[in-house]
Design a protein around this motif. Structure first.
Motif, PDB file in Angstrom:
ATOM      1  N   ILE A   1       0.834  -1.206   0.000  1.00 60.73           N
ATOM      2  CA  ILE A   1       0.000   0.000   0.000  1.00 60.73           C
ATOM      3  C   ILE A   1       0.868   1.255   0.000  1.00 60.73           C
ATOM      4  O   ILE A   1       0.613   2.201  -0.760  1.00 60.73           O
ATOM      5  N   PHE A   2       1.900   1.283   0.848  1.00 59.68           N
ATOM      6  CA  PHE A   2       2.820   2.420   0.870  1.00 59.68           C
ATOM      7  C   PHE A   2       3.464   2.608  -0.497  1.00 59.68           C
ATOM      8  O   PHE A   2       3.526   3.719  -1.025  1.00 59.68           O
ATOM      9  N   GLN A   3       3.955   1.518  -1.082  1.00 61.60           N
ATOM     10  CA  GLN A   3       4.634   1.589  -2.376  1.00 61.60           C
ATOM     11  C   GLN A   3       3.688   2.059  -3.466  1.00 61.60           C
ATOM     12  O   GLN A   3       4.045   2.922  -4.280  1.00 61.60           O
ATOM     13  N   LEU A   4       2.475   1.534  -3.493  1.00 62.95           N
ATOM     14  CA  LEU A   4       1.496   1.959  -4.496  1.00 62.95           C
ATOM     15  C   LEU A   4       1.149   3.437  -4.341  1.00 62.95           C
ATOM     16  O   LEU A   4       1.012   4.158  -5.337  1.00 62.95           O
ATOM     17  N   THR A   5       1.015   3.896  -3.118  1.00 64.28           N
ATOM     18  CA  THR A   5       0.695   5.296  -2.858  1.00 64.28           C
ATOM     19  C   THR A   5       1.819   6.212  -3.340  1.00 64.28           C
ATOM     20  O   THR A   5       1.574   7.199  -4.038  1.00 64.28           O
ATOM     21  N   VAL A   6       3.052   5.891  -2.969  1.00 61.63           N
ATOM     22  CA  VAL A   6       4.197   6.704  -3.382  1.00 61.63           C
ATOM     23  C   VAL A   6       4.333   6.707  -4.901  1.00 61.63           C
ATOM     24  O   VAL A   6       4.511   7.763  -5.518  1.00 61.63           O
ATOM     25  N   ASP A   7       4.223   5.537  -5.526  1.00 62.25           N
ATOM     26  CA  ASP A   7       4.355   5.470  -6.982  1.00 62.25           C
ATOM     27  C   ASP A   7       3.226   6.199  -7.692  1.00 62.25           C
ATOM     28  O   ASP A   7       3.460   6.884  -8.691  1.00 62.25           O
TER      29      ASP A   7
ATOM     30  N   ALA B   1       4.077   9.928  -7.324  1.00 60.22           N
ATOM     31  CA  ALA B   1       5.291  10.295  -8.067  1.00 60.22           C
ATOM     32  C   ALA B   1       5.101  10.205  -9.579  1.00 60.22           C
ATOM     33  O   ALA B   1       5.568  11.079 -10.316  1.00 60.22           O
ATOM     34  N   ILE B   2       4.424   9.185 -10.042  1.00 65.12           N
ATOM     35  CA  ILE B   2       4.199   9.035 -11.481  1.00 65.12           C
ATOM     36  C   ILE B   2       3.216  10.086 -11.979  1.00 65.12           C
ATOM     37  O   ILE B   2       3.410  10.676 -13.046  1.00 65.12           O
ATOM     38  N   THR B   3       2.181  10.372 -11.190  1.00 65.69           N
ATOM     39  CA  THR B   3       1.223  11.419 -11.556  1.00 65.69           C
ATOM     40  C   THR B   3       1.912  12.781 -11.633  1.00 65.69           C
ATOM     41  O   THR B   3       1.612  13.592 -12.514  1.00 65.69           O
ATOM     42  N   LEU B   4       2.838  13.040 -10.729  1.00 63.56           N
ATOM     43  CA  LEU B   4       3.577  14.306 -10.724  1.00 63.56           C
ATOM     44  C   LEU B   4       4.748  14.309 -11.716  1.00 63.56           C
ATOM     45  O   LEU B   4       5.517  15.266 -11.749  1.00 63.56           O
ATOM     46  N   ASN B   5       4.891  13.208 -12.464  1.00 66.43           N
ATOM     47  CA  ASN B   5       5.943  13.090 -13.472  1.00 66.43           C
ATOM     48  C   ASN B   5       7.351  13.177 -12.858  1.00 66.43           C
ATOM     49  O   ASN B   5       8.245  13.803 -13.425  1.00 66.43           O
ATOM     50  N   LEU B   6       7.516  12.557 -11.692  1.00 65.91           N
ATOM     51  CA  LEU B   6       8.816  12.542 -11.028  1.00 65.91           C
ATOM     52  C   LEU B   6       9.685  11.399 -11.539  1.00 65.91           C
ATOM     53  O   LEU B   6      10.901  11.539 -11.641  1.00 65.91           O
ATOM     54  N   TYR B   7       9.064  10.270 -11.819  1.00 65.74           N
ATOM     55  CA  TYR B   7       9.748   9.143 -12.446  1.00 65.74           C
ATOM     56  C   TYR B   7       8.730   8.301 -13.185  1.00 65.74           C
ATOM     57  O   TYR B   7       7.518   8.507 -13.062  1.00 65.74           O
ATOM     58  N   SER B   8       9.232   7.362 -13.967  1.00 65.06           N
ATOM     59  CA  SER B   8       8.325   6.480 -14.711  1.00 65.06           C
ATOM     60  C   SER B   8       8.945   5.092 -14.811  1.00 65.06           C
ATOM     61  O   SER B   8      10.155   4.920 -14.660  1.00 65.06           O
TER      62      SER B   8
ATOM     63  N   PHE C   1      -2.505   0.715 -10.458  1.00 60.63           N
ATOM     64  CA  PHE C   1      -2.344   2.105 -10.018  1.00 60.63           C
ATOM     65  C   PHE C   1      -1.047   2.729 -10.529  1.00 60.63           C
ATOM     66  O   PHE C   1      -0.272   3.297  -9.775  1.00 60.63           O
ATOM     67  N   LYS C   2      -0.776   2.603 -11.784  1.00 55.30           N
ATOM     68  CA  LYS C   2       0.379   3.175 -12.493  1.00 55.30           C
ATOM     69  C   LYS C   2       1.717   2.526 -12.141  1.00 55.30           C
ATOM     70  O   LYS C   2       2.755   2.902 -12.656  1.00 55.30           O
ATOM     71  N   SER C   3       1.726   1.593 -11.236  1.00 57.18           N
ATOM     72  CA  SER C   3       2.949   0.910 -10.827  1.00 57.18           C
ATOM     73  C   SER C   3       2.989  -0.482 -11.444  1.00 57.18           C
ATOM     74  O   SER C   3       1.959  -1.047 -11.794  1.00 57.18           O
ATOM     75  N   SER C   4       4.173  -1.046 -11.535  1.00 52.35           N
ATOM     76  CA  SER C   4       4.311  -2.404 -12.047  1.00 52.35           C
ATOM     77  C   SER C   4       3.745  -3.405 -11.039  1.00 52.35           C
ATOM     78  O   SER C   4       4.156  -3.429  -9.874  1.00 52.35           O
ATOM     79  N   PHE C   5       2.802  -4.202 -11.485  1.00 54.29           N
ATOM     80  CA  PHE C   5       2.227  -5.255 -10.647  1.00 54.29           C
ATOM     81  C   PHE C   5       3.335  -6.167 -10.114  1.00 54.29           C
ATOM     82  O   PHE C   5       3.335  -6.531  -8.942  1.00 54.29           O
TER      83      PHE C   5
ATOM     84  N   SER D   1      14.568   8.793  -2.756  1.00 54.62           N
ATOM     85  CA  SER D   1      14.201   7.399  -2.505  1.00 54.62           C
ATOM     86  C   SER D   1      14.657   6.946  -1.128  1.00 54.62           C
ATOM     87  O   SER D   1      13.925   6.242  -0.432  1.00 54.62           O
ATOM     88  N   LEU D   2      15.850   7.346  -0.745  1.00 56.04           N
ATOM     89  CA  LEU D   2      16.354   6.967   0.580  1.00 56.04           C
ATOM     90  C   LEU D   2      15.454   7.532   1.676  1.00 56.04           C
ATOM     91  O   LEU D   2      15.112   6.837   2.631  1.00 56.04           O
ATOM     92  N   ILE D   3      15.055   8.785   1.530  1.00 57.39           N
ATOM     93  CA  ILE D   3      14.192   9.428   2.531  1.00 57.39           C
ATOM     94  C   ILE D   3      12.829   8.739   2.587  1.00 57.39           C
ATOM     95  O   ILE D   3      12.319   8.435   3.679  1.00 57.39           O
ATOM     96  N   VAL D   4      12.252   8.467   1.432  1.00 54.43           N
ATOM     97  CA  VAL D   4      10.947   7.794   1.385  1.00 54.43           C
ATOM     98  C   VAL D   4      11.044   6.394   1.976  1.00 54.43           C
ATOM     99  O   VAL D   4      10.174   5.978   2.758  1.00 54.43           O
TER     100      VAL D   4
END
Length: 154
Positions: free
Chosen positions: A35-41, A44-51, A60-64, A123-126
């Protein structure tokens, strides 16, 4: 293909280390981590921070394969091996953060993860924040086996 490889490696490690006697409790650590990983991704992907490159199948935009690979498996194992002593809990956070960093560094260098407005330090902070939060939830809900043994002794 990198995401599938990450999934397979995570599950091989998971199946070799898991103690199935406590899975009904420790599985929640994996669910929380996913859940944490899906939320962060998602953010971040919506804000175009990484892909993600070639995620194969997304949730949810993340790799299953990533979500139910490394974060889920490590979350369950994190709950299973959560130490009693506070200083070891903190050491555990930094060791797992280092392992996630190595995996992310590898995925980034392989081209499976593209940084747009992101850096390793974020990434380290997250990762540290997420692992500390999951650790608090492990304590709150007594998800670690040693916590369950203490409850049974009362």
């Amino acid at each position: 293909m990198y995401w599938v490889a990450t999934f397979v490696i995570s599950w091989v490690i998971f199946l070799s280390l898991i103690d199935l006697r406590y899975i009904k409790y420790t599985i929640w650590g994996g669910i929380l981590a996913a859940i944490f990983q899906l939320t962060v991704d998602e953010i971040a992907i919506t804000l175009n921070l990484y892909s993600f490159s070639d995620p194969v199948f997304t949730v949810f935009k993340s790799s299953f394969f990533f979500t139910f690979g490394a974060p889920f498996c490590i979350g369950v194992l994190y709950a299973q091996t959560y130490p009693c002593k506070k200083n070891l809990q903190l050491a555990n956070v930094f060791i797992l953060t280092l392992l996630f960093f190595i995996m992310e560094y590898s995925l980034h260098n392989a081209g499976a993860l593209e940084y747009i407005k992101w850096s390793y330090i974020y990434s380290l902070i997250v990762d540290v924040g997420a692992l500390l939060a999951i650790g608090n939830l492990i304590n709150l809900f007594s998800l670690s086996p040693w916590m369950r043994r203490k409850e049974n002794e009362r």
